[in-house]
Design a protein around this motif. Sequence first.
Motif, PDB file in Angstrom:
ATOM      1  N   MET A  40       0.793  -1.221   0.000  1.00  0.00           N
ATOM      2  CA  MET A  40       0.000   0.000   0.000  1.00  0.00           C
ATOM      3  C   MET A  40       0.829   1.276   0.000  1.00  0.00           C
ATOM      4  O   MET A  40       0.296   2.356  -0.270  1.00  0.00           O
ATOM      5  N   THR A  41       2.119   1.170   0.298  1.00  0.00           N
ATOM      6  CA  THR A  41       2.944   2.378   0.313  1.00  0.00           C
ATOM      7  C   THR A  41       4.118   2.282  -0.667  1.00  0.00           C
ATOM      8  O   THR A  41       4.202   3.047  -1.611  1.00  0.00           O
ATOM      9  N   MET A 106     -10.451  10.521  -3.721  1.00  0.00           N
ATOM     10  CA  MET A 106     -10.111  10.940  -5.082  1.00  0.00           C
ATOM     11  C   MET A 106     -10.868  12.215  -5.458  1.00  0.00           C
ATOM     12  O   MET A 106     -10.297  13.140  -6.042  1.00  0.00           O
ATOM     13  N   MET A 107     -12.155  12.263  -5.139  1.00  0.00           N
ATOM     14  CA  MET A 107     -12.955  13.457  -5.455  1.00  0.00           C
ATOM     15  C   MET A 107     -12.455  14.667  -4.664  1.00  0.00           C
ATOM     16  O   MET A 107     -12.374  15.783  -5.195  1.00  0.00           O
ATOM     17  N   MET A 108     -12.086  14.436  -3.402  1.00  0.00           N
ATOM     18  CA  MET A 108     -11.635  15.537  -2.544  1.00  0.00           C
ATOM     19  C   MET A 108     -10.347  16.170  -3.085  1.00  0.00           C
ATOM     20  O   MET A 108     -10.254  17.389  -3.209  1.00  0.00           O
ATOM     21  N   VAL A 109      -9.344  15.334  -3.420  1.00  0.00           N
ATOM     22  CA  VAL A 109      -8.078  15.891  -3.915  1.00  0.00           C
ATOM     23  C   VAL A 109      -8.248  16.497  -5.309  1.00  0.00           C
ATOM     24  O   VAL A 109      -7.561  17.462  -5.662  1.00  0.00           O
ATOM     25  N   PHE A 138      -4.281   9.600   4.646  1.00  0.00           N
ATOM     26  CA  PHE A 138      -5.156   8.677   3.914  1.00  0.00           C
ATOM     27  C   PHE A 138      -4.608   7.249   3.941  1.00  0.00           C
ATOM     28  O   PHE A 138      -5.335   6.295   4.211  1.00  0.00           O
ATOM     29  N   LEU A 139      -3.309   7.095   3.689  1.00  0.00           N
ATOM     30  CA  LEU A 139      -2.686   5.765   3.695  1.00  0.00           C
ATOM     31  C   LEU A 139      -2.746   5.141   5.085  1.00  0.00           C
ATOM     32  O   LEU A 139      -2.990   3.940   5.219  1.00  0.00           O
ATOM     33  N   LEU A 238      -6.752   1.590  -9.276  1.00  0.00           N
ATOM     34  CA  LEU A 238      -6.778   2.689 -10.241  1.00  0.00           C
ATOM     35  C   LEU A 238      -7.118   4.009  -9.551  1.00  0.00           C
ATOM     36  O   LEU A 238      -6.521   5.041  -9.841  1.00  0.00           O
ATOM     37  N   ILE A 239      -8.088   3.955  -8.640  1.00  0.00           N
ATOM     38  CA  ILE A 239      -8.444   5.156  -7.886  1.00  0.00           C
ATOM     39  C   ILE A 239      -7.254   5.591  -7.030  1.00  0.00           C
ATOM     40  O   ILE A 239      -6.930   6.769  -6.943  1.00  0.00           O
ATOM     41  N   GLY A 240      -6.584   4.601  -6.425  1.00  0.00           N
ATOM     42  CA  GLY A 240      -5.389   4.891  -5.631  1.00  0.00           C
ATOM     43  C   GLY A 240      -4.316   5.565  -6.460  1.00  0.00           C
ATOM     44  O   GLY A 240      -3.645   6.499  -6.009  1.00  0.00           O
ATOM     45  N   SER A 241      -4.154   5.108  -7.702  1.00  0.00           N
ATOM     46  CA  SER A 241      -3.168   5.699  -8.612  1.00  0.00           C
ATOM     47  C   SER A 241      -3.509   7.162  -8.887  1.00  0.00           C
ATOM     48  O   SER A 241      -2.625   8.024  -8.923  1.00  0.00           O
ATOM     49  N   ASN A 242      -4.803   7.453  -9.073  1.00  0.00           N
ATOM     50  CA  ASN A 242      -5.223   8.835  -9.322  1.00  0.00           C
ATOM     51  C   ASN A 242      -4.973   9.727  -8.108  1.00  0.00           C
ATOM     52  O   ASN A 242      -4.582  10.886  -8.242  1.00  0.00           O
ATOM     53  N   ILE A 243      -5.210   9.162  -6.915  1.00  0.00           N
ATOM     54  CA  ILE A 243      -4.943   9.920  -5.682  1.00  0.00           C
ATOM     55  C   ILE A 243      -3.448  10.215  -5.573  1.00  0.00           C
ATOM     56  O   ILE A 243      -3.037  11.342  -5.271  1.00  0.00           O
TER      57      ILE A 243
END
Length: 315
Positions: A40-41, A106-109, A138-139, A238-243
């Motif tokens: 995760m990191t 993702m929406m917040m950032v 977040f992590l 994928l969402i994590g990648s965008n964040i």
Amino acid sequence: MSVLWVILGLILLVVGGEFLVRSSVALSFKFNISKLVIGMTVVSFATSAPELLVSLQAALDGVSDIALGNVIGSNVANIGLVLGITALISPLAIDKDFYKLNWPMMMMVSFALYFCLKNDNVLTALEGGLFFLALVIFLFVLIKSSRKSVAVAVEEVDGTLAVVSNFKITIWLLIGAAGLYFGSEWLVQGAKELAKAVGISDYAISVTVIAIGTSVPELAASVIAALKKEKAISLGNLIGSNIFNIASVLGLTAIVKPIVVNPDTPEILSTNIFWMIAFAGILVPLAFLPKRFELGRYKGMLLLGAYLVFVYISL
């Protein structure tokens, strides 16, 4: 020649990123870090390294357009191109927890990036630091609370890397670092020359050509997995990648050098960032309508079609 620099730069970034991931994971095992935390990191940071190096190089070269275009374009490509093509090949099950933590973040950032840039056309070092701090928090929350993410994170980590020699780790690190350094330099240089030759902006090249190029590893892995009828791709990843692209890549780049919106490319704030937010936002309606918690071929076709429209408008 500019096209050759772009291609060579992308190849080196892919190779450098792969070796950096391997060496980072192997090194983490040496320090007895758990598979969960590595997945995760360490893996997430390492796989964002190509975008980070490209954005840093662009900012230092005085072309912040490329740094912004790379992230905005990559985030759109992750959902429109990667997710769209993967769903077309094989229907994708959507995890019921994806909209509880990952999607809101993702929406917040995404909205925070828009308001920071819209405020004064600059992403300052302070704002970059806040983005990165938000990512760390977040992590921490994700690792503590998400059981599903535990399974995904552990699956991503190759256990055989636990027994790699120190010499091999060092060689991998050197190859990874050299690949990322020269790859980012050649890619940014080639993109600038290509933009001049074709007569379009650096930003237009970065939001399309560079963004697609830095999304190639994810796309290739997803397509191969889908063709093999394996678990195609994790929507959470994928969402994590965008964040990571916003909070880590732009955050760290802004800390090193503030990212300025070029007045010659007003479409960054007037059009393209809204495309990024729209692609992120559409995932919740797609998750529930018409078939709940599944991204089928029709939805994949819709995402891919929308992405092609985005590329056409951007060029």
